[in-house]
Scaffold this active site. Structure first.
Site, PDB file in Angstrom:
ATOM      1  N   ASP A 247       0.837  -1.198   0.000  1.00  0.00           N
ATOM      2  CA  ASP A 247       0.000   0.000   0.000  1.00  0.00           C
ATOM      3  C   ASP A 247       0.864   1.237   0.000  1.00  0.00           C
ATOM      4  O   ASP A 247       0.586   2.224  -0.662  1.00  0.00           O
ATOM      5  CB  ASP A 247      -0.876   0.035   1.268  1.00  0.00           C
ATOM      6  CG  ASP A 247      -2.131  -0.807   1.081  1.00  0.00           C
ATOM      7  OD1 ASP A 247      -2.279  -1.397  -0.003  1.00  0.00           O
ATOM      8  OD2 ASP A 247      -2.931  -0.863   2.031  1.00  0.00           O
TER       9      ASP A 247
ATOM     10  N   LYS B  37     -11.204   1.745   9.765  1.00  0.00           N
ATOM     11  CA  LYS B  37     -11.201   1.565   8.309  1.00  0.00           C
ATOM     12  C   LYS B  37     -11.180   0.053   8.059  1.00  0.00           C
ATOM     13  O   LYS B  37     -10.179  -0.617   8.309  1.00  0.00           O
ATOM     14  CB  LYS B  37      -9.970   2.231   7.684  1.00  0.00           C
ATOM     15  CG  LYS B  37      -9.974   2.160   6.175  1.00  0.00           C
ATOM     16  CD  LYS B  37      -8.872   3.028   5.594  1.00  0.00           C
ATOM     17  CE  LYS B  37      -8.928   3.111   4.077  1.00  0.00           C
ATOM     18  NZ  LYS B  37      -8.919   1.832   3.388  1.00  0.00           N
TER      19      LYS B  37
HETATM   20  S1  IVH Z   1     -15.742   6.348   3.826  1.00  0.00           S
HETATM   21  C1  IVH Z   1     -16.118   9.185  -0.012  1.00  0.00           C
HETATM   22  N1  IVH Z   1     -15.428   4.769   5.868  1.00  0.00           N
HETATM   23  O1  IVH Z   1     -11.750   2.655   2.316  1.00  0.00           O
HETATM   24  C2  IVH Z   1     -15.372   7.999   0.527  1.00  0.00           C
HETATM   25  N2  IVH Z   1     -14.473   4.106   3.796  1.00  0.00           N
HETATM   26  O2  IVH Z   1      -9.650   4.141   0.993  1.00  0.00           O
HETATM   27  C3  IVH Z   1     -16.200   7.208   1.447  1.00  0.00           C
HETATM   28  N3  IVH Z   1     -13.370   1.940   3.874  1.00  0.00           N
HETATM   29  O3  IVH Z   1     -13.421   3.008  -0.740  1.00  0.00           O
HETATM   30  C4  IVH Z   1     -15.439   6.173   2.139  1.00  0.00           C
HETATM   31  N4  IVH Z   1     -13.770   1.488   5.973  1.00  0.00           N
HETATM   32  O4  IVH Z   1     -13.845   0.880   0.634  1.00  0.00           O
HETATM   33  C5  IVH Z   1     -15.160   4.971   4.569  1.00  0.00           C
HETATM   34  N5  IVH Z   1     -15.286   3.431   7.748  1.00  0.00           N
HETATM   35  C6  IVH Z   1     -15.020   3.638   6.459  1.00  0.00           C
HETATM   36  C7  IVH Z   1     -14.306   2.708   5.694  1.00  0.00           C
HETATM   37  C8  IVH Z   1     -14.044   2.980   4.361  1.00  0.00           C
HETATM   38  C9  IVH Z   1     -13.220   1.058   4.856  1.00  0.00           C
HETATM   39  C10 IVH Z   1     -12.814   1.774   2.526  1.00  0.00           C
HETATM   40  C11 IVH Z   1     -13.796   2.043   1.412  1.00  0.00           C
HETATM   41  C12 IVH Z   1     -13.179   3.143   0.611  1.00  0.00           C
HETATM   42  C13 IVH Z   1     -11.745   3.011   0.960  1.00  0.00           C
HETATM   43  C14 IVH Z   1     -10.995   4.300   0.762  1.00  0.00           C
END
Ligand code: IVH
Length: 709
Positions: A51, A136
């Site tokens: 990453d 995340k």
């Molecule tokens: S918010 C507008 N919240 O991380 C973007 N993403 O690196 C909205 N992800 O594509 C994403 N946990 O697949 C959000 N609590 C979380 C998340 C999360 C995992 C992933 C998601 C996103 C990626 C971005």
């Protein structure tokens, strides 16, 4: 003597030292490299770099674009998220694009993020800014469309604009409700979140798979992705998948005015949400949350790769908006990479399409951060020398997220006494031809990459070129993906691109029998032949791009297609251009957008009789259509058009390429000369300007109807 920056290969120069031409070259290289890694990660579930390395590529691309905004490519990674949807599933256009998040690595990045928000909103330095903090989740994102509370459709992220239709599979996931309940459930909402597999379920699944002789997954994310992407829903149904809802796409009416309020409503409606989400105020509170979750990471029961911070008030989110692929109001704070020690058993050399030899470390399997790893990337010859990595060495391996790990360094004390520095091969392991490091004409320095000189006699290059030929932006033959190409190549059915177009005739004559191959049947073979036939007419720029000439990407292919008009003329001129004192060489170099490096690469390609033979055999089978001929019958030929706002059915680069192919001129700004403005969602000042100037404005759908899809 001090070196001027132009003497060093562009890839090694810091961004601030790049000259314009070098920036152009770098942006092309980065676009290709990032797209390659996106495909590996999003489509194949098999990433090759960490990453951190991937983020570094993206950061470099962003920094170069910030310095040279007019050089931003149509296919720039900054305009794209993820990779295009894989074959096999139907496609769904996201009504609101599924974006990505910017990354923070250090505490200072978080402090700066909070400060940036304060500055943007005109708040004082210490003013309160409520933010949510949440894990995340290391899974795969999904968009669930609920209408009148009923689950209607489910789509993966795909390239952010278009994903795979996985509705049937999602319906089998018991943690995702088929119906939302509650008085305030809106008429329409796209709920977004992450599908994942818990540690316990992952361990159970792998044990069962192993016992049954099935595929063992490297980590929970791969297992979740593999389980969701089953063409047979019964398999998905048998896999234990979890879901956390954390956001939304199209949502005309929201149940609250804050991020935390909407997520609380999700929970009331029956959607699983993450109980670890907290509302914090200020960078210190966010960092305290990050450290606390980091300490409990191993006991959460599912993989997380960081923490996401989001501005809590939705009106403020709206004010902050987005930069190309990510919201300005949110950020992902990543956890640092995990490390382990193991033995490097061997260094394997892989050969790519352009003959590049890439070293891969074969490791004694070791668990890093809960995942067994046995391969690591070694990048190139110089990297091996710099780290002095030798087979037999004990090495420190690092893994960040869901990727093939990197070798951080060697434990020299553990080195065997008879060890000698690794000798990078000077011949190609696939064909035995010499492998050389070309000299940069200007600097006289050797390229970092050693390349096989075998060209088309090299089996490894041949198969990689075939894969390129059928790829999405080249011939894009439905049903003929990388895997089938590999099988057809190994089976001796297809050796070079023209063979694709004689496949049906040879099948009829009984020379090949595709239907006998595993996974193929009469019907799929018939479908494949129909798909191949459909591509006998192909736009000239795709044809040129498909040839896989070094340095000739999509943009350059378009420039060449426009300049030479038809395939025969292009072929003739490129052969003639081998005379560097002649007119054809001059003409090629005079084309705007074609530099010396590109021109030389094209001429070298056509100087190779085997390549000309391929082109000729291809031209006997396919008819590349001049862009002008396509444009002549097009209703938008000669028109100046401007795309603004976010498009739903097309990506920006698709829209631009298509418009140009149809003879339109695509401009970035609205003026009196503009004929049509195509306005997507959230179109702003350009739309206003169009109204002021009385320019025709149409929606994306109207545009597609106009150009006839
Ligand atoms: S918010 C507008 N919240 O991380 C973007 N993403 O690196 C909205 N992800 O594509 C994403 N946990 O697949 C959000 N609590 C979380 C998340 C999360 C995992 C992933 C998601 C996103 C990626 C971005």
């Amino acid at each position: 003597m001090a070196r001027s920056s132009s003497e060093v290969p562009a890839a090694r120069l810091p961004v601030e030292k790049l000259e314009r031409a070098q920036a152009l070259e770098e942006l092309a290289r980065l676009a290709g490299e990032i797209a390659h890694h996106d495909t590996l990660y999003y489509q194949n579930d098999a990433p090759e770099i960490s990453d951190a390395d991937y983020d570094a590529l993206r950061r470099r691309n962003d920094a170069i674009e910030a310095r040279f905004p007019d050089l931003v490519r149509d296919d720039s990674p900054s305009r794209r998220v993820g990779a295009a949807a894989a074959d096999g599933f139907g496609k769904i256009r996201h009504r609101v694009a599924m974006l990505s998040l910017a990354n923070a690595f250090a505490d200072e990045d978080v402090a700066e993020f909070v400060q940036r928000i304060r500055r943007f909103l005109g708040l004082e330095a210490g003013a309160s800014v409520e933010m949510t903090a949440e894990p995340k989740i290391d899974g795969l994102s999904i968009s669930l469309r609920y209408e009148k509370g009923k689950l209607i459709e489910a789509a993966t992220r795909g390239d952010g604009t278009e994903g795979e239709n996985v509705t049937a599979n999602v319906r089998t996931i018991s943690s995702i409700p088929q119906r939302l309940v509650g008085a305030d459930v809106p008429a329409v909402i796209d709920v977004r979140g992450e599908i994942y597999m818990s540690h316990a379920d992952f361990a159970k699944l792998n044990a069962a798979q192993e016992a049954a002789g099935g595929k063992v997954f490297a980590n929970p994310r791969n297992a979740a992705a593999g389980s969701l992407r089953q063409l047979d829903s019964r398999i998905t149904a048998s896999r234990p998948l979890g879901f956390f809802a954390y956001g939304w796409g199209e949502a005309p009416k929201l149940p609250a005015e804050t991020q935390s309020g909407v997520v609380a409503a999700f929970a009331r409606w029956g959607l699983p949400t993450n109980s670890e989400m907290k509302v914090c105020d200020g960078a210190e509170a966010l960092l305290a949350y990050y450290r606390a979750i980091g300490a409990r990471r191993a006991t959460l029961g599912y993989d997380i790769d960081g923490v996401v911070y989001k501005l809590n008030r939705l009106d403020l989110q709206q004010r902050m908006g987005f930069v190309s692929r990510a919201p300005r109001w949110a950020i992902a704070h990543k956890f640092p990479a995990e490390k382990a020690m193991t033995v490097l058993r061997d260094i394997e050399i892989q050969v790519g399409r352009t003959g590049a030899l890439t070293p891969v470390a074969k490791l004694a399997p070791v668990t890093v951060g809960g995942v067994v790893v046995s391969n690591a990337t070694l990048h190139n010859e110089d990297e091996i020398r710099r780290k002095d990595v030798r087979p037999g060495d004990t090495v420190v391996v690092q893994r960040a997220g869901d990727v093939i790990p990197q070798i951080v360094g060697v434990v020299v004390e553990k080195r065997p006494l008879d060890s000698a520095p690794y000798q990078f091969p000077h011949v190609c392991p696939a064909c035995g031809s010499h492998a050389v490091r070309e000299l940069d004409e200007k600097s006289g320095e050797a390229d970092v990459v050693r390349r096989c000189t075998g060209g088309l006699i090299c089996p490894a290059q041949r198969v990689e070129r075939l894969k390129h030929f059928v790829s999405r932006n080249a011939f894009d033959i439905e049903g003929l993906g990388e895997k089938s190409v590999q099988v057809f190549y190994e089976g001796g059915f297809i050796q070079s691109p023209p063979d694709i177009f004689t496949l049906e005739a040879r099948d009829r004559a009984g020379e090949v029998a595709i239907a006998n191959l595993e996974g193929w049947g009469e019907q799929s073979v018939r479908k494949l032949f129909a798909a191949i036939d459909q591509r006998r007419r192909v736009a000239l720029d795709r044809f040129i791009f498909a040839l896989g000439i070094r340095h000739v990407g999509e943009t350059t292919a378009r420039v060449l297609a426009r300049a030479y008009g038809d395939a025969g003329e292009f072929r003739r001129a490129m052969i003639a251009a081998s005379d560097r004192d002649g007119e054809a060489w001059q003409e090629l170099n005079n084309i705007d957008g074609i530099g010396k490096v590109v021109a030389s690469a094209i001429v070298e390609f056509f100087a190779e009789p085997a390549n000309v033979d391929v082109v000729d055999k291809l031209l006997a089978e396919v008819s590349p259509e001049p862009l002008e001929a396509i444009a002549a019958t097009s209703p938008v030929s000669g028109k100046t058009v401007v795309f603004t706002g976010s498009l739903v059915r097309l990506t920006r680069s698709e829209a631009k390429a298509q418009a140009e192919r149809l003879g339109a001129k695509v401009s970035g700004s609205v003026s009196k000369k503009t004929d049509i403005v195509i306005a997507g969602a959230d179109a702003g000042s350009k739309l206003k300007k169009a109204a002021e100037l009385g320019v025709t404005v149409m929606s994306e759908d109207e545009w597609i109807a106009l150009i006839g899809d």
